[in-house]
Structure formats: structure tokens, C-alpha cells
Design a protein around this motif. Structure first.
Motif, short mmCIF file in Angstrom:
data_model
loop_
_atom_site.label_atom_id
_atom_site.label_comp_id
_atom_site.label_asym_id
_atom_site.label_seq_id
_atom_site.Cartn_x
_atom_site.Cartn_y
_atom_site.Cartn_z
N UNK A 60 4.30 82.46 5.03
CA UNK A 60 3.12 81.58 4.99
C UNK A 60 2.65 81.35 3.55
N UNK A 61 2.72 82.42 2.75
CA UNK A 61 2.25 82.32 1.37
C UNK A 61 3.32 81.77 0.40
N UNK A 62 4.51 81.50 0.93
CA UNK A 62 5.53 80.85 0.11
C UNK A 62 6.35 81.79 -0.76
N UNK A 81 3.06 78.05 9.77
CA UNK A 81 4.47 77.89 9.35
C UNK A 81 5.20 77.02 10.38
N UNK A 82 6.42 76.58 10.04
CA UNK A 82 7.26 75.91 11.02
C UNK A 82 8.09 76.97 11.74
N UNK A 83 8.19 76.82 13.07
CA UNK A 83 9.06 77.74 13.83
C UNK A 83 10.29 76.92 14.22
N UNK A 183 8.34 78.23 5.53
CA UNK A 183 7.12 77.81 4.86
C UNK A 183 7.07 76.28 4.89
N UNK A 184 5.87 75.73 5.16
CA UNK A 184 5.79 74.27 5.33
C UNK A 184 6.11 73.52 4.04
N UNK A 185 5.57 73.98 2.92
CA UNK A 185 5.81 73.27 1.66
C UNK A 185 7.28 73.44 1.25
N UNK A 187 9.80 73.68 3.12
CA UNK A 187 10.60 72.78 3.95
C UNK A 187 10.63 71.38 3.37
N UNK A 188 9.52 70.97 2.72
CA UNK A 188 9.45 69.62 2.14
C UNK A 188 10.35 69.49 0.91
N UNK A 189 10.42 70.57 0.13
CA UNK A 189 11.11 70.45 -1.15
C UNK A 189 12.54 71.00 -1.12
N UNK A 191 14.47 70.66 1.86
CA UNK A 191 14.81 70.22 3.22
C UNK A 191 16.30 70.41 3.53
#
Lengths: 209, 363
Positions: A60-62, A81-83, A183-185, A187-189, A191
Motif C-alpha cells: 500500500x505504501x509503495x 491496493x489492486x487485487x 500498489x496502485x501507483x 501499476x500505472x508506471x 504496467x
């Protein structure tokens, strides 16, 4: 570089085996030592062992891009977070257990001992049962035996520990297995890197099934 | 540049953002730190967290330290008979921070566009969100989704309220495996199920997502939402916003308030979303306002983390003077150094804890 948080213990070792077969090996990890971080620079991955209940915090905290955590931990801490995948291993359930022949007397508040405070609260709120939560950190099975609580909410795998202590499962709250989270961020960077790893793991799980 | 030296990077960013919004005709909006608690009780689902810090005013009214800016702006624009109300703000809000569970003071900058707005306004707000992120960092991503499509697919599934809230949570997690299980549990029709499951992994470059959505959006509601996304895509492309502005349906906001385009911004190095926004006509309707509205907020407190680099020195110059030197001479030398743009610490004995770049001795 992909940072991967693995849960210390048997589950973590199983998960590493899957990742190794999926094309993400890191030989050094098999050496018994006190090292916590293992890198395979060629593949651009870094593994580290953390306490199972801390995996979701690292992700969660990256600090970790991805991690493997039990669904029990995800339900308890509800991390943002993404599961991405159900690994179908580490299967067990969160259940309510009590002394053999226990009957819930609804005239009084039910005393519940557990490590999983949120899961227990959510479950009993959904059935409008008034409870008194007793948070314990281990040996939960002792609580009903010593009269500390009426029931316990805990992980049940085979039920052997319960049986040996004269306890019975009263109801299952939710089935549990290991999940791959991201982690969501991150996943963006990252991918493409994460998608590739998830696909690799997915194939391994299918083969196992 | 003195500004670069004295203003912290996050302060410079806040300054740049304000001039960006002003350039597009947005008016500054200043508000009090306090707001009547009643406003939040009536709209508590709109808030990120329903806990607010409250206290009594001298006349006994219950006030709150504001956890949100949008509600106050809507309340303010209620009396005004404007065709369009465009404002920007830079305010502190007080809310529970997700990861710590504690109250936190969060600095946010953002804008709202309320009134008779059209696709051009919607696109302007989305572009401004992307430009805001670009001002903060080169490595950003803006993910856009459309609540109209999510709502249309949920309607087709006819699963009831609890089903809907569980589905949106799973879509937000990209949790395809549990979504499939949930649809099976609720005996959802195969076609509706296929659509919801597709949404949970619907992300990527805009053209590709539009192609995939085209086959799935069958009813009128979904088609009209899709046509909005198509128009937005065109306008964004003509503004040169391509690779970093994507479609991703894991951006899901509360359907009770948000109805149209919604979006979330991410910056590399910041673990949570740094920007959040969308169209919230339903919120206006619940507050008896017949209008459309769209806006976003950028959370600036993350920036101090992003820009943090430890200083090597506390001051440029340590001016070490002999006790025999007159005070006037020390002051004159100090002023001379400062006028050269240096920061100065003067002392007769070398201080233990001050780190300095160079030493100038005055004898």
C-alpha cells in the motif's frame, strides 16, 4: 526494478516456487541465512521477506510494487491496493469456533476473542449481534477454554488444533487463499512488467490445477 | 533566482497551479476554515471519510473544521443565478487519512465548474487536471472512467443495492476472480456478467479501450456515455494529451453523487492517488440545484515527500569573527555577503551543529 514482498514462512516458500517456475528465479533466496533482500538484476526483480501481516502495508505504501498476502490480511486491514490474482494456495477459512456443544445465548453480549478484530466486527454487525471483542495476538484457542471468551474467530486450516482442544467450528465466515496484490501507483508506471509477471503466475496456477 | 531558493518546491507548484487556473478564467475562491456541521451530515456519503472535527460556536451552533471544499462551493453558488460558475481554490482540509486512521491536515488545490456546462467545459477540466499533474511532475498518469457506463452495466445485471456496492468495490480493485464468483452467487445473466467482468480489467490507451467498449455498450444509456468518452478522446488528442491520459475503469466514485466522467491522477513516487475528480450532477440535484458540475482536487501535501532532498548545508557562509572586531564591522560584512545572495551565520566561536559551505574569518 520490480519489488516483490513475500510473506515469511511456508506460504512464502510455495509462492516463490511458483514465481521461479514463472520465470522469475533468484537463486540466492534458497540459501539459509539472515539476509532479507534478494536481487536478480538481470531480470530486474528484488524479493524481500516480510511478516505476512505486513505485506499489505509494504504494498500500500509503495515500498513493494507487488506482494502476496492472505485474503484474511486484506479483509482485516482493507488496504488501498489492486487485487490482481487468486493464487489458489494457502487455502483455509476464517471461522467462528467454540467449546463443543456451545449454544449462543442471545440474552447476553457474546464475548469474542480474535486476532481479526475487523473481520469479527463486520461479521457480527451483519447479523446485528452485540459482541465484546477481546483482541489477542496468539494462542487464541485458549480463550474459550479458560473462560476468557465464549467463542473465537480465527483461521482454520484442517481443524486439528481445534479438535485437540475440544473446540468445534460453529460457522465459516469467509474462505481464504493467497492473493497477488499491487500498489496502485506502481501499476500505472510499471504496467507492462506487472502484467507480464501476473500472466506468468496465472499460467503456473492453471498448470497446478 | 531568489524565488527558487526561498520558496519550497511545493509552494512554487501551488503558485504555478494558481496561475494556470487563472489563465483559463477561473476565479479565486477563499473560504473559512469552519463550516456548519449540518452541511456534512446531510451529505456524509460524499465525503472521503464521514468523521469530521466538530466544536461549538459561541452561540451554540455546531461547527466543523471543513473536511471538503466542494460542498462549500456548491452551497455558495446556490444563491447566484449564474450560467456558469468557475472557481479555483487552495485550502487546507481536515480528514482521516486512509493509511494511518488519524486526522490529518491536507493541503489541496483544485477547481470547480458549475452551471450550464457542456462537453467543452468537461474536456477543459480534464485537460487542466492533466496539466496540473504535469506541472508537478513529468512522470504522471491520469486515468479516466465514466460512471454512466458502470451504472448502465449494473442496471442490466439487476443485482440489487448490496450487489452493486460490492461490484464497484471489486472493479476498483481490478479483482476479476472475486467478481466472477459474486456474479455466479447472484445468478447474474451471462451477458451482464461478461460486461461487468470486462470492466474490471478495462484499462489502457484510449483508442484501444474505446474499441473494446464499443462492442459492450449496447443500450442507450451506455451508448450516450460512450459517445461522451469518444468526444473527450478527440478533444484530448487535439490538445496533445495522449500516452499519459488513459482510460481505466478501476476509477470508481460514489454513484450517488458522481454520474459522468470521473478521473484520478497518479504521480510516480507517490504511493496514493495525487488527484481526484469528476462530474457530480447528482450531488447538485440532492442539494436542489438543477445544473451540472465537474471539478477536481490535487493533494499537495504529497509534494513535500516527492520533492524532498536533504540539504547538505544549513548556511552558505559561516562568518567567524574575532571578539576584538567591532560589531559594526561584523554587521557590514554580513550585509555584504547577504547582498551577494548567500545565507550567513555569524559567530565568534565555531558552532557545533551548523553545517556551512565556506568559512569567512573576520579579524
Amino acid at each position: 526494478m520490480l519489488n516483490i514482498a513475500l510473506p515469511k514462512g511456508r506460504l512464502g516458500e510455495k509462492v516463490y516456487d511458483i514465481l521461479e517456475r514463472a520465470g522469475y528465479p533468484c537463486e540466492a533466496i534458497k540459501e539459509n541465512g539472515r539476509k532479507l533482500i534478494f536481487e536478480n538484476t538481470e531480470l530486474g526483480i528484488r524479493y524481500f521477506w516480510v511478516k505476512p501481516s505486513d505485506v499489505s502495508i509494504y504494498v500500500e505504501r509503495g515500498a513493494a510494487d507487488i506482494g502476496i498476502a492472505g485474503k484474511d490480511i486484506l479483509l482485516e486491514y482493507n488496504p488501498n491496493v489492486y487485487e490482481l490474482l487468486d493464487l489458489n494456495i494457502g487455502k483455509c477459512r476464517v471461522a467462528v469456533a467454540g467449546k463443543k456443544g456451545f449454544r449462543d445465548d442471545t440474552r447476553r453480549t457474546l464475548k469474542v476473542a480474535t486476532k481479526f478484530v475487523n473481520i469479527a466486527k463486520t461479521h457480527y454487525r451483519s447479523v446485528s449481534r452485540d459482541i465484546d471483542i477481546i483482541k489477542l495476538n496468539g494462542s487464541i484457542e485458549l480463550a474459550p477454554i479458560l473462560g476468557l471468551s465464549d467463542v473465537i474467530v480465527d483461521i482454520v486450516e484442517t481443524g486439528t488444533t481445534l479438535k485437540e482442544n475440544d473446540l468445534d467450528v460453529l460457522e465459516t465466515i469467509v474462505p481464504i487463499s493467497a492473493r497477488l496484490i499491487s500498489n496502485k501507483a506502481s501499476f500505472k508506471f510499471k504496467t507492462a512488467e506487472i502484467e507480464k509477471l501476473v500472466e506468468g503466475v496465472r499460467l503456473q496456477i492453471k498448470e497446478n490445477d | 533566482m531568489l524565488v527558487d531558493k526561498v520558496l519550497k518546491k511545493e509552494e512554487q507548484a501551488a503558485f504555478n497551479l494558481r496561475s494556470l487556473y487563472k489563465g483559463y478564467g477561473y476565479q479565486p475562491f477563499k473560504m473559512s476554515k469552519f463550516e456548519e456541521y449540518d452541511l456534512y451530515v446531510r451529505n456524509k456519503d460524499f465525503l472521503v471519510s464521514d468523521r469530521v472535527i466538530t466544536f461549538n460556536d459561541t452561540d451554540g451552533r455546531l461547527l466543523a473544521l471543513k473536511p471538503d471544499v466542494t460542498l462549500s462551493i456548491i452551497k455558495n453558488s446556490k444563491g447566484e443565478n449564474l450560467d456558469k460558475h468557475k472557481v479555483y481554490y487552495s485550502e487546507n482540509v481536515y480528514r482521516i487519512s486512509g493509511s494511518t486512521g488519524q486526522f490529518k491536515e491536507i493541503m489541496q488545490t483544485g477547481l470547480e465548474c458549475i452551471g450550464e456546462i457542456d462537453m467543452l467545459d468537461v474536456c477543459e477540466v480534464v485537460s487542466l487536471a492533466a496539466e496540473s499533474l504535469a506541472l508537478v511532475s513529468d512522470e504522471y498518469v491520469l486515468d479516466i472512467s465514466h460512471m454512466g457506463i458502470v451504472t448502465a452495466f449494473l442496471k442490466e445485471a439487476c443485482g440489487g443495492r448490496e450487489f452493486e456496492s460490492r461490484v464497484t468495490a471489486l472493479i476498483a480493485e481490478k479483482n476479476t476472480h472475486e467478481l466472477e464468483a459474486l456474479c455466479a452467487e447472484y445468478k447474474i445473466s451471462p451477458s451482464a456478467r461478461e460486461k461487468l467482468v470486462a470492466l474490471s480489467c478495462m484499462y489502457g490507451e484510449r483508442a484501444e479501450v474505446l474499441k473494446r467498449l464499443d462492442g459492450l455498450c449496447t443500450d442507450a444509456e451506455a451508448r450516450s456515455a460512450l459517445s461522451e468518452l469518444m468526444e473527450l478522446d478527440k478533444l484530448l488528442s487535439s490538445s496533445g494529451l495522449d500516452k499519459k491520459v488513459r482510460f481505466d475503469f478501476s476509477v470508481v466514485n460514489n454513484m450517488k453523487y458522481y454520474n459522468g466522467i470521473v478521473f484520478k491522477g497518479f504521480i510516480s513516487g507517490i504511493c496514493e492517488g495525487a488527484l481526484s475528480g469528476g462530474e457530480y450532477d447528482n450531488l447538485l440535484h440532492s442539494m436542489n440545484l438543477e445544473a451540472r458540475a465537474i471539478g477536481f482536487a490535487l493533494y499537495l501535501d504529497f509534494l513535500s515527500e516527492l520533492y524532498y532532498t536533504p540539504d547538505e548545508y544549513d548556511v552558505d557562509v559561516l562568518l567567524l569573527y574575532d571578539t576584538a572586531v567591532s560589531h559594526e564591522a561584523v554587521v557590514t560584512k554580513k550585509r555584504e555577503l547577504i547582498s551577494e545572495g548567500k545565507s550567513v551565520w555569524s559567530a565568534s566561536i565555531p558552532p557545533e551543529k551548523i553545517r556551512y559551505r565556506e568559512i569567512v574569518k573576520l579579524k
